[in-house]
Enzyme design. Structure first.
Site, PDB file in Angstrom:
ATOM      1  N   GLU A 368      35.219   5.066 -78.659  1.00  0.00           N
ATOM      2  CA  GLU A 368      35.741   3.854 -79.303  1.00  0.00           C
ATOM      3  C   GLU A 368      34.695   3.166 -80.181  1.00  0.00           C
ATOM      4  O   GLU A 368      34.993   2.718 -81.280  1.00  0.00           O
ATOM      5  CB  GLU A 368      36.275   2.885 -78.247  1.00  0.00           C
ATOM      6  CG  GLU A 368      37.408   3.430 -77.395  1.00  0.00           C
ATOM      7  CD  GLU A 368      38.509   4.092 -78.195  1.00  0.00           C
ATOM      8  OE1 GLU A 368      38.718   3.725 -79.357  1.00  0.00           O
ATOM      9  OE2 GLU A 368      39.162   4.993 -77.652  1.00  0.00           O
ATOM     10  N   HIS A 453      45.306  13.313 -83.528  1.00  0.00           N
ATOM     11  CA  HIS A 453      44.631  13.656 -82.286  1.00  0.00           C
ATOM     12  C   HIS A 453      44.771  15.132 -81.937  1.00  0.00           C
ATOM     13  O   HIS A 453      44.099  15.621 -81.034  1.00  0.00           O
ATOM     14  CB  HIS A 453      45.157  12.789 -81.137  1.00  0.00           C
ATOM     15  CG  HIS A 453      44.875  11.343 -81.343  1.00  0.00           C
ATOM     16  ND1 HIS A 453      45.765  10.488 -81.936  1.00  0.00           N
ATOM     17  CD2 HIS A 453      43.778  10.601 -81.060  1.00  0.00           C
ATOM     18  CE1 HIS A 453      45.239   9.285 -82.010  1.00  0.00           C
ATOM     19  NE2 HIS A 453      44.033   9.324 -81.481  1.00  0.00           N
TER      20      HIS A 453
END
Length: 723
Positions: A368, A453
């Protein structure tokens, strides 16, 4: 030039699943000194100097003072302005200045660029997301912001029951395609994969309301786990008059807050800082709210340390400033994400699907925080192939953080989210992405249409092979398989060198619209910068890209044997089945068989193919430009009356019969046919060129485009055949 991917600038991203597609672009950075074959004179910090916050701020101020002159030097228009975003300085004094672009005060999506300067200030090269000046007819939209929001709601596909108001739509210039257009960027909310308040960006034409692009702003991370994963660790805190807070003074004042299960739509609604009278936090289980905060604090500190120790980078924006982090967001939230709008990170508590394990594991934290680094540098758009690269970058450095932390309870490996105790044992595997049955291990022509993803697997697989090479290994107690897409075998350069190459490519050469072929170009340039153009490191980087079906390997510098261009395999001079002497004449295999000067072969939805999804898009800049698309070693039939046929569509802003912009068909350097703006058509028209003079010969076929300074002409070519 990176200007044909239908992409836009994402501001928030998170850990989940996805897939991508790309085309090559050549960096214009000046060549770096060449090391002897096989040598590895590595430069520390990916070749960058360490800078204090004051030094960096002054470098950015200098870049802004020079912005107008730089814009003129690059040939940008009088209505454009450059705003310096970051400056990196090499150990030899070379500077790399990253700019964002505005047009009449409006943000330009796809307008970012990097300028490379010698120590004396001389410009040596540049990398632009959109080549040349930006021109739009005007900045007064036909649609209102409310109209745009309504259109965006109708176009939204990632959320259900979408909502958006006029304040959610911002006027921008969308410069991702060849012809910039006035557009609105809208943020819609609704029920989606990340919960009832998922967000999606939708870009619509400000004149017609036509959809230009859309992508999720937050992606979900689904996993399972059995409690806090980092174990007993040391964390940095701040002592106050009455006790301690989870404020990390050693890492830019990073603060961890308890969201107190505030809704994802407003994660800070009930938030409060963690504080207590003693300096002992959590109990290692979810029965204490502090335990997840320890995970987050530790992971973010280790990520900061990795970037600082490896690349002389001080925090997400390289300014020494820590970001805020919030744990216990919402309820039953299987998600963690970074949001550049608030410069903060959010971590959910998981759900019954993963034993309510907080998503604050070490590699998730690194993942992140790396989304923030990407936003501060290349700002890779979160859709198409650039979105896959964005996710791969976070997986790559999340993994490197795990290795560098040296945590006995979470040893380094190339599995992503393995501590979340998912049903399959991990979220993704970098060594073998396709093992999950969904992710892509090899590039293909449909990669850009896959979820980011899933397409991230291409970049992840490349990185693993570049770092570790091929063959079975046990790393961090887990089995890894170094299989390839081309059955090749080779050694890796080591994870630290591979990471240095990726970081330099990301921060120095990639732009918002970089695709996988562009990433190959950028990493090869970065490897040359760091280890030499004739180094084994650069050669093995090319081998790793070829092993995931992106380009071909460079010649081994140990042999010195010249080979054809590394980006285009040379077809044998034989006529393939079906009577077409050309390889991949309809482009449905992407760039295979063709050499292109730019991102010409595309499946962009901004134009249409004559048949299938892929076609060649030549010219359309509205500025001085040249392009070429060619195929060598083509065997012209030796019998009958051989001819070249293809379908051509011409659209132009020019008027009249004067040929201002042209497309020439050349064979062995001789022009056999010329088309121009005067041949504009509403659709594709079949063209035929006689090749009788070349009967039985092996030739080079080339389409060569030229455009003058004013007004644009687009030449679309498809279904090319020689027979």
């Amino acid at each position: 030039m990176y200007r044909k991917n239908a992409l836009a600038a994402g501001v928030a991203a998170a850990l989940a699943w996805g897939s991508v597609t790309m085309v090559a672009a050549q960096s214009t950075a000046a060549p770096q000194p060449t090391a002897a074959a096989g040598t590895s004179a590595a430069q520390p910090g990916a070749g960058f100097r360490a800078m204090t916050a004051d030094t960096r701020s002054e470098a950015i101020r200098t870049a802004n003072r020079n912005a107008a002159a730089t814009a003129r030097e690059l040939g940008l228009g009088p209505d454009e302005r450059l705003v310096a975003k970051d400056v990196l300085i090499d150990t030899d004094g070379t500077r790399h200045v990253r700019y964002d672009r505005t047009y009449r005060g409006l943000p330009v999506i796809g307008g970012d660029l990097v300028v490379h300067l010698a120590e004396d200030g001389t410009t040596t090269g540049s990398d632009l997301a959109h080549q040349g000046a930006i021109r739009v007819a005007g900045t007064t939209p036909k649609l209102t912001a409310a109209d745009a929001s309504a259109k965006a709601v109708k176009h939204a596909k990632h959320v259900k029951k979408a909502k958006a108001g006029s304040k959610d739509s911002t006027l921008v210039v969308y410069a991702v395609g060849k012809i910039p257009v006035l557009a609105y960027r809208s943020t819609v909310t609704g029920a989606g994969e990340t919960g009832p308040t998922s967000r999606e960006a939708v870009i619509v034409d400000a004149t017609t309301g036509a959809l230009l692009d859309q992508y999720e702003l937050h992606q979900n991370a689904t996993g399972t786990g059995n409690g806090v994963t980092v174990g007993q660790v040391s964390i940095e805190t701040t002592q106050t008059g009455s006790g301690y807070t989870l404020t990390d003074p050693a890492h830019g004042g990073t603060i961890v807050y308890d969201s107190y299960n505030s809704p994802q739509s407003n994660p800070r609604q009930n938030a409060r800082a963690f504080s207590k009278t003693t300096n002992s936090w959590g109990n290692g289980t979810t029965s204490s709210r502090e335990s997840a905060a320890v995970d987050a604090s530790y992971g973010l500190a280790k990520t900061w340390d990795y970037y600082k120790n490896s690349f002389n980078r001080s925090g997400i924006r390289n300014d020494g400033r820590g970001a805020r982090a919030y744990v216990h967001v919402d309820t039953n939230l299987l998600n963690a994400f970074y949001d550049d709008n608030c410069f903060c990170m959010y971590f959910g508590d998981g759900s019954s699907q993963n034993g309510n394990t907080p998503l604050a594991t070490l590699d998730v934290g690194g993942h992140e925080m790396t989304h923030g680094v990407t936003a501060a540098t290349a700002n890779l758009t979160y859709s198409g192939e650039s979105g896959g690269l964005n996710e791969a970058t976070s997986d790559i450095f999340g993994t490197m953080v795990e290795f560098s932390a040296g945590n006995a309870g979470d040893p380094g490996d190339y599995y992503i989210g393995e501590k979340l105790n998912m049903s399959g044992g991990y979220m993704r595997r970098m060594d073998n992405p396709a093992a999950d049955g969904r992710s892509l291990s090899c590039w293909n022509s449909g990669a850009g249409s896959a979820d980011v993803h899933l397409s991230s697997g291409i970049g992840n697989h490349f990185f693993y092979l570049a770092a570790e090479g091929t063959g079975a290994k046990t790393i961090g107690g887990r089995s890894h398989t170094g299989t390839t897409c081309n059955n090749d075998s080779f050694a890796g350069i080591g994870k630290d060198k591979a990471a240095a190459v990726w970081y330099r490519a990301l921060t120095t050469y990639m732009t918002s619209t970089t695709n996988y072929a562009g990433a190959r170009t950028a990493t090869l340039q970065a490897a040359a910068d760091l280890y030499g153009a004739n180094s084994q490191e650069r050669y093995l980087v090319s081998k790793a890209w070829a092993a995931v079906s992106v380009g071909t390997a460079l010649p081994d510098p140990g042999t010195g044997t010249p080979t054809p261009s590394p980006t285009t395999p040379t077809p044998s001079p034989t006529t393939p089945p079906g009577g077409n002497a050309l390889t991949n004449g309809s482009f449905e295999q992407g760039t295979g068989g063709w050499t292109q000067s730019d991102n010409i072969i595309t499946n962009s939805s901004l134009q249409t193919a004559r048949d299938g999804s892929w076609y060649a898009w030549m010219m359309g800049y509205g500025a001085d430009a040249v392009e070429s698309l060619s195929q060598s070693n083509v065997a012209v039939p030796s019998t009958g009356t051989p001819k070249l046929t293809f379908w051509l569509k011409v659209s132009t802003q020019e008027s009249g019969s004067t040929a201002y912009d042209t497309l020439k068909v050349n064979v062995n350097g001789t022009t056999l046919a010329t088309y121009s703006n005067a041949d504009a058509s509403s659709g594709y028209v079949q063209k035929t060129v006689d090749l009788s003079a070349y009967k039985g010969q092996t030739v080079k076929l080339e389409f060569a485009g030229t455009e003058d300074t004013y007004l644009s002409t687009i030449f679309l070519v498809d279904q090319i055949a020689i027979g």
